[in-house]
Motif scaffolding. Structure first.
Motif, short mmCIF file in Angstrom:
data_model
loop_
_atom_site.label_atom_id
_atom_site.label_comp_id
_atom_site.label_asym_id
_atom_site.label_seq_id
_atom_site.Cartn_x
_atom_site.Cartn_y
_atom_site.Cartn_z
N THR A 124 0.47 -1.12 -0.25
CA THR A 124 0.32 0.20 -0.10
C THR A 124 0.76 1.03 0.06
O THR A 124 1.56 0.98 0.60
N GLY A 125 0.52 2.46 -0.36
CA GLY A 125 0.97 3.78 -0.24
C GLY A 125 0.60 5.17 -1.69
O GLY A 125 -0.51 4.61 -1.61
N PHE A 126 1.20 5.83 -1.38
CA PHE A 126 0.81 7.10 -2.82
C PHE A 126 2.11 6.71 -4.09
O PHE A 126 2.73 6.04 -3.93
N VAL A 127 1.47 7.05 -4.72
CA VAL A 127 1.21 7.21 -6.50
C VAL A 127 1.99 8.43 -6.63
O VAL A 127 1.82 9.54 -6.55
N VAL A 180 -3.49 3.41 -2.63
CA VAL A 180 -3.65 2.54 -3.34
C VAL A 180 -3.27 1.49 -2.56
O VAL A 180 -2.39 1.47 -1.90
N VAL A 181 -3.61 0.17 -2.98
CA VAL A 181 -2.93 -0.90 -3.08
C VAL A 181 -2.75 -1.85 -4.04
O VAL A 181 -3.41 -1.69 -5.11
N LEU A 182 -2.00 -2.74 -4.16
CA LEU A 182 -1.00 -3.55 -5.76
C LEU A 182 -1.30 -4.45 -5.47
O LEU A 182 -0.84 -4.73 -4.27
N LYS A 183 -2.30 -4.99 -5.89
CA LYS A 183 -2.99 -6.18 -5.98
C LYS A 183 -1.82 -7.75 -6.70
O LYS A 183 -2.94 -7.64 -8.07
N ARG A 184 -1.28 -7.27 -6.63
CA ARG A 184 -0.15 -8.19 -7.61
C ARG A 184 -0.69 -9.33 -6.60
O ARG A 184 -0.01 -9.86 -5.56
N CYS A 185 -0.19 -10.82 -8.06
CA CYS A 185 -0.85 -11.83 -7.47
C CYS A 185 0.71 -13.00 -7.76
O CYS A 185 0.93 -13.72 -7.26
N ARG A 186 0.84 -12.42 -8.94
CA ARG A 186 2.27 -13.39 -9.71
C ARG A 186 3.03 -12.32 -10.26
O ARG A 186 2.38 -11.25 -11.26
N THR A 237 -8.41 1.22 -4.88
CA THR A 237 -7.89 2.86 -4.40
C THR A 237 -9.21 2.51 -3.38
O THR A 237 -9.56 1.80 -3.40
N LEU A 238 -8.06 3.61 -2.04
CA LEU A 238 -8.73 3.19 -0.89
C LEU A 238 -9.57 4.47 -0.13
O LEU A 238 -10.31 4.35 0.58
N ASN A 239 -8.89 5.23 -0.87
CA ASN A 239 -10.00 6.83 -0.37
C ASN A 239 -9.72 8.03 -1.61
O ASN A 239 -10.20 8.87 -1.66
N GLY A 240 -10.23 6.68 -2.80
CA GLY A 240 -10.97 8.08 -3.93
C GLY A 240 -12.33 7.11 -4.59
O GLY A 240 -13.13 7.44 -3.59
N ILE A 300 5.01 5.38 -3.62
CA ILE A 300 6.17 5.63 -2.19
C ILE A 300 4.91 4.55 -1.65
O ILE A 300 3.46 4.70 -0.72
N SER A 301 5.56 3.52 -0.28
CA SER A 301 4.83 2.56 0.22
C SER A 301 5.28 3.33 1.84
O SER A 301 5.32 4.20 2.00
N VAL A 302 3.83 2.97 2.53
CA VAL A 302 3.71 3.40 3.27
C VAL A 302 3.06 2.53 4.82
O VAL A 302 2.77 0.92 4.23
#
Length: 260
Positions: A80-83, A118-124, A133-136, A258-260
């Motif tokens: 999670t973080g900001f872009v 945001v959260v990167l929904k990476r699986c592979r 998006t967490l606050n959009g 930019i990870s948080v």
């Protein structure tokens, strides 16, 4: 050539309507009112968008019929973080508030009140992924892309005027763009726009790379992410010179998490 911008009426017409933003903002699109050029939102759609409450448009484009991928176990941690956004004379973060046409723009500060978390929904590894998006936009919780209304088709290619821009979207199956609910359509009232949500990859240097799938199931080549200050919008094209004729002074930018 700089085309005349639209007057900023959409946000005013939506005053008092429920917001597509998160629950922390209990009003229509806040004061992120900036005229959007006719190249992105043709004038004939302006009255339509201004006359329909935002929540009505959002409900009109409900999630029914959107194809989803079957659930697969994720093997990677979701960061999670900001872009962050970097370009010549441009520095900031993707904003949590869309512009008057439902496109994500630029914020100066890395705070939850201004920047999109945001959260990167990476699986592979090696596969395109979605960014949540967490606050959009409340009803469109993925950072995706939709085709501009003047695009000739869904293919980003040199010599083509096809342009896509960042907005909130519903999940769309991996592959070429298809009609899907998105913030741009909901706000402007434009009848339909094709969109993609599996459009991101993370490079070894930490840069977020944009991966658009053309209709022949291959990633578009030679694409450039641009920020258009006059419209406060991020657009992607495969022919920057051609886009320069439509929009005023687009600036190439790079995106990083930019990870948080």
């Amino acid at each position: 050539m700089h085309l005349p911008p639209l007057t900023a009426l959409i946000a005013l017409a939506l005053a008092g309507a429920p917001s597509i933003l998160g629950a922390t903002v209990q009003r229509a699109i806040p004061a992120r009112v900036q005229p959007v050029s006719d190249a992105l939102v043709p004038h004939k759609f302006h009255i339509n968008a201004a006359s329909v409450p935002l929540h009505t448009l959002a409900m009109k484009h409900a999630l029914a019929g959107v194809r989803k991928l079957p659930p697969t176990p994720c093997k990677l941690q979701h960061e999670t973080g900001f872009v962050s956004v970097q370009g010549k004379g441009i520095q900031g973060f993707i904003s949590r508030l869309p512009n008057e046409a439902g496109m994500y723009g630029l914020a100066q500060n890395k705070t939850a009140d201004d920047a999109l978390k945001v959260v990167l929904k990476r699986c592979r590894k090696g596969f395109a992924f979605e960014i949540g998006t967490l606050n959009g936009m409340k009803n469109f919780t993925l950072l995706g892309a939709a085709t501009a209304v003047k695009s000739v088709d869904d293919d980003l290619a040199h010599g083509s005027n096809t342009t896509v821009f960042l907005t909130g979207v519903a999940s769309v199956s991996i592959g070429p763009a298809q009609e899907a609910p998105n913030g741009y359509t909901a706000v402007t009232g434009i009848p339909r726009r094709d969109a993609e949500s599996f459009i991101w990859d993370l490079s070894t240097s930490g840069e977020l790379e944009f991966l658009w799938t053309n209709t022949y199931d291959a990633f578009a080549q030679g694409t450039t992410m641009l920020y258009v200050p006059d419209d406060d919008a991020f657009v992607v094209t495969a022919d920057v010179a051609l886009l320069d004729k439509e929009l005023s002074s687009p600036v190439p930018v790079t995106l990083r998490l930019i990870s948080v």
